[in-house]
Design an enzyme around this catalytic site. Structure first.
Site, PDB file in Angstrom:
ATOM      1  N   HIS A 148       0.851  -1.193   0.000  1.00 36.69           N
ATOM      2  CA  HIS A 148       0.000   0.000   0.000  1.00 36.69           C
ATOM      3  C   HIS A 148       0.879   1.234   0.000  1.00 36.69           C
ATOM      4  CE1 HIS A 148      -2.995   2.926   1.468  1.00 36.69           C
ATOM      5  NE2 HIS A 148      -3.892   2.092   1.011  1.00 36.69           N
ATOM      6  N   LYS A 571     -12.998   5.470  -9.650  1.00 36.51           N
ATOM      7  CA  LYS A 571     -12.262   6.671 -10.049  1.00 36.51           C
ATOM      8  C   LYS A 571     -12.668   7.113 -11.460  1.00 36.51           C
ATOM      9  CE  LYS A 571      -7.571   8.388 -10.708  1.00 36.51           C
ATOM     10  NZ  LYS A 571      -7.455   8.341 -12.152  1.00 36.51           N
TER      11      LYS A 571
END
Length: 904
Positions: A148, A571
């Site tokens: 991440h 997105k």
């Protein structure tokens, strides 16, 4: 709501006490470590922020002044102080969840969404013990951990958090005036103080090895410990429901674990064949070391003397065999242990484990050999009155061996389809390969696979590296076992040629079975864009009909992985359209697989944000269409949710309990099948289209929105964070399209707009309301869990947003870009009104008082960090982003705000 109106119900009284005590300890640590000046600054900021939230405008002006032109070093300490408080509050809330769980058990109650509840419901539904056992054979829970780019808490800090949680749990039941309680609080303060003196993150950019060790912490130090407990809870529940007969049943494996760290090559040049080999070798080292230490503990426990109790002849024979096999066999245990057969045998086992760890002679050739030795101890104890003399600990080790093998976690690989196309085109000596249609590429690949055609051109370094990865994959599978290697995920899949390309590359790497031609690799297409989610069902139908791929699947037991990504579609199109596309994709994928007779495992590519599918497991299961309820859950875990879900052992155990509950009840048909009226589908189509139109019209169709985003949010700071080995932006794209999904969400959360979680939803709901009527939407909300969950998630994003704080960030935006601000605010207000209208409520989170309270209590403590961040951003950008001290302060604010928002 004023803070004075916020109340804690009696069940949360201990949480309030913990928060109060931990807050006081943090204050003491700040004064001791930072001095009176820092303490007074923090306290003044805190009081001013609280008063500001109560409507005191003078305090608001005071706070703005106090956070302006703060020296970077002082800003870092101020942010560290507030983030430490949030760290403790987050910990207190986790501990309270554990406390509440224990209260259920101690009071003899059945905890909702737990294992006992599930088994009782299965029995009430008429399932026999045999039925439940067969049901569990079909179940599969597999979290897959990924790297991440914005979260990588140091293992040192993670261990300190664990210690604090353990100390807080120890004081449960102790009198408040007891000396033991005072000692525990002193130890908590020691951990907070040493944590204050420890840097939160490395000052250097994390490598793949660093990311790997971060994931290994959770696997080896948390999950390894709780796996036996999970199965023991199932055994207890079955015995309570079905009686003694249940004790004779050996439970099948339900839990398994995966990782992407060290195998995810998409956009990351630091991941290659070498990292693949190193990662799998490291996995084996970690798990073998854990086994060694557990065997050492067993040797201390199993002190039985041969003069007091017998052992099986098989164990005696194995001890004699190992005495000859192992050169150092005579010195494996002290002479006083000669008449303690289990200790002697475990000493021999430990020697073989040590040889396995070091890769030398006499190592275990495979995990089954090791498991056979431990089973031999189990059988001997059973046969010689050892049921209560160590068998329990041995059975726990057996369960761990059956779960973790010698691989610890299955390593998936991932690469972008475009990378494969480039290598294949080069091998075919076809410069226009990438520009050909998918059908043209498929025909050429089919012919090459059928004729076992090799490359006609010398591959360059990039091409060779691609083949080396496949060679390493085959090597690791041979050396460490099939379970060491998972699926090979092909991201950005556009056509069936992308799957055939990987099969051909595996042939070129000479990894196919020489006798059958089978490629021993599970090819997993990943559908993440809006376009690919729309086409994925038809694409897989074509793939299942492709002769060369049919033969490949026959070699894989007709099993197919397919991955769906949640981040990219959100997105691209906004939350409403993304959720609808993902749901439709699940329906079409299972329909295609069922028609072809293929066993499909869906792999959910979720992240930690609401817009990226992050959330509770049972919600994911209940939101799925009827045809997707197969009793399997393979899901990526990343970011803050990893620590949130797996940082503490009881919390991690609860995650698996809830997953077992949801999967078993849905698969057995106990969970009611969903009813989806045709009118509801029409409503979702209408809202999906409108949401995407509004979202894309702002985010993608207006070229200046990218500049607005870059000025409004701290994305330029996030891009410079020394976290993660993967670039924050995609180098092959520009503008908004270049920004990866996780930094996109992270930037919006920092400025408190939380825009990806709600933008477009207001317009979509308003259109549906005016076109179809509120009654239809309320009917959907009341009777369709998918829509209920969608509205709930939009509502939570709206509640977590704070447009008052966002207004401070808006001051960073040039005048020519400020035209976007009223658009965002109008859509927010529209979404808020529509959600309240559907839910028939007066305020957000009206039915979720715990979450509402958490947000309201946290907000004043986040405010000083937000104001400090904005001021530092202004000064840093004015200095051409060259001031490293200002950047250091900004990095601290990004981490601190992220910490604060975890529990909100």
């Amino acid at each position: 709501m004023p803070r004075s109106d916020i109340s804690f119900p009696q069940k949360d009284a201990e949480l309030r006490e913990d928060v109060h005590m931990l807050g006081a300890l943090v204050g003491q640590v700040i004064r001791e470590q930072g001095g009176d000046a820092l303490f007074e600054a923090v306290e003044s900021d805190r009081q001013a922020a609280i008063a500001r939230r109560e409507g005191d405008t003078a305090s608001g002006r005071e706070l703005s002044e106090r956070t302006r032109n703060v020296p970077p070093e002082q800003a870092r300490d101020l942010v560290r102080a507030f983030s430490t408080w949030f760290e403790m509050v987050n910990m207190a809330e986790k501990v309270h969840r554990i406390r509440r769980r224990r209260q259920y058990f101690n009071e003899g109650k059945t905890q909702p969404s737990g294992i006992i509840e599930a088994v009782n419901k299965l029995k009430a539904q008429g399932l026999s013990l045999e039925d439940v056992w067969r049901l569990m054979l079909q179940m599969w829970i597999e979290p897959v951990f990924t790297a991440h780019p914005t979260e990588s808490t140091r293992r040192t800090i993670l261990r300190k958090q664990q210690k604090i949680a353990q100390l807080l749990l120890k004081r449960i039941g102790l009198p408040r005036t007891a000396n033991e309680t005072r000692v525990l609080w002193d130890r908590v303060r020691n951990e907070i103080t040493s944590g204050w003196q420890t840097a939160e993150n490395s000052r250097e950019r994390l490598t793949v090895a660093d990311e790997r060790e971060h994931v290994l912490f959770f696997l080896a130090e948390v999950l390894y410990k709780i796996v036996p407990t999970f199965y023991e809870e199932i055994e207890t529940a079955l015995e309570q429901a079905y009686g003694e007969e249940a004790r004779e049943r050996e439970l099948p494996e339900i839990l398994r674990f995966g990782s992407w760290v060290g195998g995810d090559m998409d956009g990351n040049p630091d991941v290659h064949a070498k990292t693949l080999r190193e990662t799998i070798a490291r996995h084996q080292q970690i798990i073998v070391n854990n086994y060694f230490l557990e065997c050492k503990g067993l040797a201390e426990s199993l002190s039985q003397s041969a003069s007091r109790v017998g052992v099986t002849p098989e164990l005696v024979a194995r001890v004699e065999q190992y005495s000859v096999l192992l050169r150092s066999g005579g010195s494996l245990s002290p002479a006083r242990h000669d008449r303690m057969p289990y200790r002697v045998f475990l000493g021999q086992i430990m020697e073989r484990l040590r040889a396995t760890y070091e890769g030398r002679a006499n190592q275990y050739e495979g995990v089954n050999e090791f498991l056979g030795d431990i089973n031999m101890i189990s059988d001997s104890l059973r046969a010689n009155k050892g049921e209560h003399a160590g068998l329990f600990q041995v059975r726990r080790l057996i369960r761990r061996i059956r779960t973790f093998g010698f691989h610890l976690a299955t390593l998936d690989l991932r690469q972008n389809a475009a990378a494969h196309r480039a290598v294949v085109g080069q091998g075919f000596n076809d410069a226009g390969w990438a520009n050909r249609t998918s059908a043209e590429r498929t025909a050429r690949l089919r012919d090459a696979l059928e004729r076992d055609e090799g490359p006609s051109n010398v591959l360059d370094a990039t091409g060779k590296r691609s083949l080396w990865v496949l060679e390493a994959l085959a090597h690791c599978r041979h050396r460490y076992g099939d379970d060491a290697i998972g699926a090979y995920v092909v991201s950005s899949t556009q056509g069936i040629d992308d799957m055939l390309s990987l099969l051909l590359l595996a042939r070129w790497a000479d990894t196919a079975d020489r006798r059958t031609g089978d490629v021993p690799t599970d090819v997993a297409p990943m559908f993440e864009s809006a376009e690919s989610l729309q086409r994925c069902g038809e694409m897989m139908k074509q793939l299942f009909e492709e002769p060369v791929y049919k033969r490949h699947l026959q070699g894989r037991a007709n099993h197919q992985y397919v991955m769906i990504g949640y981040s990219a579609s959100n997105k691209e199109s906004g939350i409403v359209r993304a959720r609808w596309l993902i749901r439709q994709a699940q329906e079409s994928l299972f329909a295609a697989a069922d028609a072809a007779g293929i066993d499909l495992t869906l792999f959910h590519g979720q992240a930690d944000g609401i817009d990226r599918g992050g959330g509770r497991t049972e919600v994911l299961v209940r939101s799925a269409p009827n045809g997707a309820r197969r009793g399997r859950l393979r899901i990526t875990e990343q970011g803050e949710l990893v620590n949130e879900k797996y940082g503490l052992r009881p919390i991690a155990l609860r995650v698996f309990e809830q997953a077992f509950n949801a999967l078993s009840l849905s698969r057995a048909g106990v969970m009611p099948p969903e009813r989806v009226e045709p009118a509801w589908r029409e409503a979702m189509e209408l809202m999906s289209t409108e949401s995407s139109r509004v979202y894309r019209g702002l985010v993608f169709d207006d070229p200046e929105f990218h500049d607005f985003f870059c000025q409004l949010t701290p994305i330029d700071v996030i891009e410079r964070m020394q976290l993660g080995s993967r670039p924050v932006s995609r180098l092959d794209r520009v503008g908004i399209a270049a920004i990866r999904s996780i930094p996109w969400w992270h930037a919006w959360s920092q400025c408190r707009y939380m825009m990806p979680g709600w933008f477009g939803a207001g317009s979509a709901l308003a259109l549906a309301s005016s076109t179809l009527g509120d009654a239809v939407l309320r009917d959907m909300h009341e009777h369709w869990f998918f829509f209920t969950n969608l509205v709930d998630d939009i509502e939570l994003s709206l509640a977590r947003a704070d447009l008052d704080i966002a207004r401070v960030y808006e001051q960073l935006v040039d005048e020519k870009y400020r035209r976007f601000i009223p658009i965002l605010r109008a859509e927010y207000e529209l979404a808020r009104q529509q959600v309240l209208q559907i839910r028939c409520c007066q305020q957000l989170l009206e039915g979720a008082s715990t979450v509402q309270r958490s947000i309201l209590l946290r907000n004043p403590y986040i405010d000083p960090m937000h104001l400090t961040q904005v001021d530092l951003l202004r000064r840093w950008r004015a200095g051409k982003r060259d001031d490293r001290e200002l950047l250091s302060g900004l990095l601290a604010t990004v981490s601190g705000i992220g910490q604060a928002l975890q529990g909100a």
